[in-house]
Design a protein around this motif. Sequence first.
Motif, PDB file in Angstrom:
ATOM      1  N   PHE A  65      25.764  93.953  29.190  1.00 52.41           N
ATOM      2  CA  PHE A  65      27.041  94.579  29.516  1.00 52.41           C
ATOM      3  C   PHE A  65      27.060  95.095  30.956  1.00 52.41           C
ATOM      4  O   PHE A  65      28.086  95.017  31.638  1.00 52.41           O
ATOM      5  CB  PHE A  65      27.352  95.713  28.544  1.00 52.41           C
ATOM      6  N   ILE A  66      25.942  95.612  31.435  1.00 56.32           N
ATOM      7  CA  ILE A  66      25.873  96.052  32.832  1.00 56.32           C
ATOM      8  C   ILE A  66      26.229  94.892  33.756  1.00 56.32           C
ATOM      9  O   ILE A  66      26.956  95.055  34.750  1.00 56.32           O
ATOM     10  CB  ILE A  66      24.479  96.622  33.148  1.00 56.32           C
ATOM     11  N   GLU A  67      25.740  93.699  33.425  1.00 56.88           N
ATOM     12  CA  GLU A  67      26.079  92.517  34.220  1.00 56.88           C
ATOM     13  C   GLU A  67      27.564  92.158  34.087  1.00 56.88           C
ATOM     14  O   GLU A  67      28.210  91.778  35.061  1.00 56.88           O
ATOM     15  CB  GLU A  67      25.205  91.336  33.783  1.00 56.88           C
ATOM     16  N   GLN A  68      28.118  92.302  32.880  1.00 55.07           N
ATOM     17  CA  GLN A  68      29.539  92.002  32.682  1.00 55.07           C
ATOM     18  C   GLN A  68      30.426  92.966  33.460  1.00 55.07           C
ATOM     19  O   GLN A  68      31.478  92.587  33.981  1.00 55.07           O
ATOM     20  CB  GLN A  68      29.893  92.054  31.191  1.00 55.07           C
ATOM     21  N   ASN A  72      32.868  91.099  36.038  1.00 56.38           N
ATOM     22  CA  ASN A  72      34.289  91.123  35.666  1.00 56.38           C
ATOM     23  C   ASN A  72      35.035  92.368  36.141  1.00 56.38           C
ATOM     24  O   ASN A  72      36.188  92.561  35.802  1.00 56.38           O
ATOM     25  CB  ASN A  72      34.427  91.013  34.141  1.00 56.38           C
ATOM     26  N   GLN A  73      34.358  93.213  36.945  1.00 49.88           N
ATOM     27  CA  GLN A  73      34.965  94.455  37.411  1.00 49.88           C
ATOM     28  C   GLN A  73      35.553  95.251  36.235  1.00 49.88           C
ATOM     29  O   GLN A  73      36.685  95.737  36.269  1.00 49.88           O
ATOM     30  CB  GLN A  73      36.051  94.209  38.460  1.00 49.88           C
ATOM     31  N   LEU A  74      34.754  95.366  35.176  1.00 51.63           N
ATOM     32  CA  LEU A  74      35.177  96.085  33.972  1.00 51.63           C
ATOM     33  C   LEU A  74      34.894  97.576  34.095  1.00 51.63           C
ATOM     34  O   LEU A  74      33.909  97.970  34.719  1.00 51.63           O
ATOM     35  CB  LEU A  74      34.440  95.554  32.741  1.00 51.63           C
ATOM     36  N   PRO A  75      35.707  98.404  33.480  1.00 48.95           N
ATOM     37  CA  PRO A  75      35.345  99.822  33.365  1.00 48.95           C
ATOM     38  C   PRO A  75      34.056  99.967  32.554  1.00 48.95           C
ATOM     39  O   PRO A  75      33.793  99.181  31.642  1.00 48.95           O
ATOM     40  CB  PRO A  75      36.539 100.434  32.625  1.00 48.95           C
ATOM     41  N   ALA A  76      33.263 100.954  32.884  1.00 50.47           N
ATOM     42  CA  ALA A  76      32.028 101.220  32.144  1.00 50.47           C
ATOM     43  C   ALA A  76      32.369 102.005  30.888  1.00 50.47           C
ATOM     44  O   ALA A  76      32.239 103.227  30.825  1.00 50.47           O
ATOM     45  CB  ALA A  76      31.046 101.996  33.019  1.00 50.47           C
ATOM     46  N   ALA A  77      32.837 101.280  29.878  1.00 55.59           N
ATOM     47  CA  ALA A  77      33.286 101.922  28.645  1.00 55.59           C
ATOM     48  C   ALA A  77      32.989 101.006  27.460  1.00 55.59           C
ATOM     49  O   ALA A  77      33.175  99.789  27.558  1.00 55.59           O
ATOM     50  CB  ALA A  77      34.777 102.236  28.705  1.00 55.59           C
TER      51      ALA A  77
END
Length: 353
Positions: A65-68, A72-77
């Motif tokens: 998930f850290i890589e995702q 993907n510029q995802l929020p860390a949630a």
Amino acid sequence: MNPIIRYIEENRMERLTYADFIQLALYHPDFGYYMKDDKKIGVDGDFYTSPTMTPMYATIIAKWFIEQVRVNQLPAAVLEIGAGDGSFAQVFINQWEEMTDESLVYILVDESPHHRRLQKDKLSKHHSVELHFLQSLDECHTFSGLVFSNELLDALPVHLVEKKDDCLYEIMITSNQNGLTEVYIPIENQEIISYIEQMSISLYNGQRMEIPLFMDGISASISEVLEKGLVLTADYGYTDDDWLIPTRKDGSLRGYRKHQLIPNILTHAGEMDITHDVHWDSWIRFGEKYGLTFMQKWRQDEFLIASGILDELSNHSGDLFSNEAKKNRDIRTLLMDSGISQSFQLVLQKKNL
């Protein structure tokens, strides 16, 4: 009196669907299996899960998930549905804190008050993480990030049908002097009829199949909550190509009690886990219906290898009790041919990425 029998006798038709029976047996607030304070997972419980067998499972998913988040510029949630006793969340958060200084939001959803208490106890020391403990998805507002579940779908109520004399029947449950028993009723539920038509299901005489109508509702709920992100679902299941093989003739409903398989789930109601194999093609189709785009499906060991679990193997001094030796054993447990990962799959979906 058996509470299930009481419910049947109070029902005008004096019968229950399998979905109603499973809902009562697992989730009734007073006698439902998951709602009780009894230990359910591990050596002293009734079954094992990947997160409770080894911390390496949650560790690898945290690293993935850290890589995702980066790619993907995802929020860390993270929104974990069916979070159980918090074992997965605890290891995931530990790994997150070890690898990054970025703040994390972690939302745990579980219907069981007992589980929510265990979660709060396990995670009480993580003051750097924004934690939320919810009873249902209805309490969650708009969310972006990762929606994760492990062995959620297999524990949700399903209807049961069987083809007999070239006709399809819904199998229902009634009671007699010997306890709970089955009755065959011509299918009246239009949702079941629609599901069978939409999924192009064709059974042979004598074959049973679970009908997971719940998938429509939970897919809709996830999509309604998820503004942008990924949905990673881990469970054991089958595909369209699998359902006609002879070993699936009797369906897959079964129970587990003290790590023993119980083929007849009408016994020990409220005192054992009840599960079924997940029909992955239905999960993917319902997801597409609500804007959750299918990305990939892996066997669990394939996902773990692709996500770098072999990089975690390390040389050790020969001390079988060292942390390195234990970690190596955990990895082998997840990857060996007879291990748990051979029976599990992970499905990845996305929305607005």
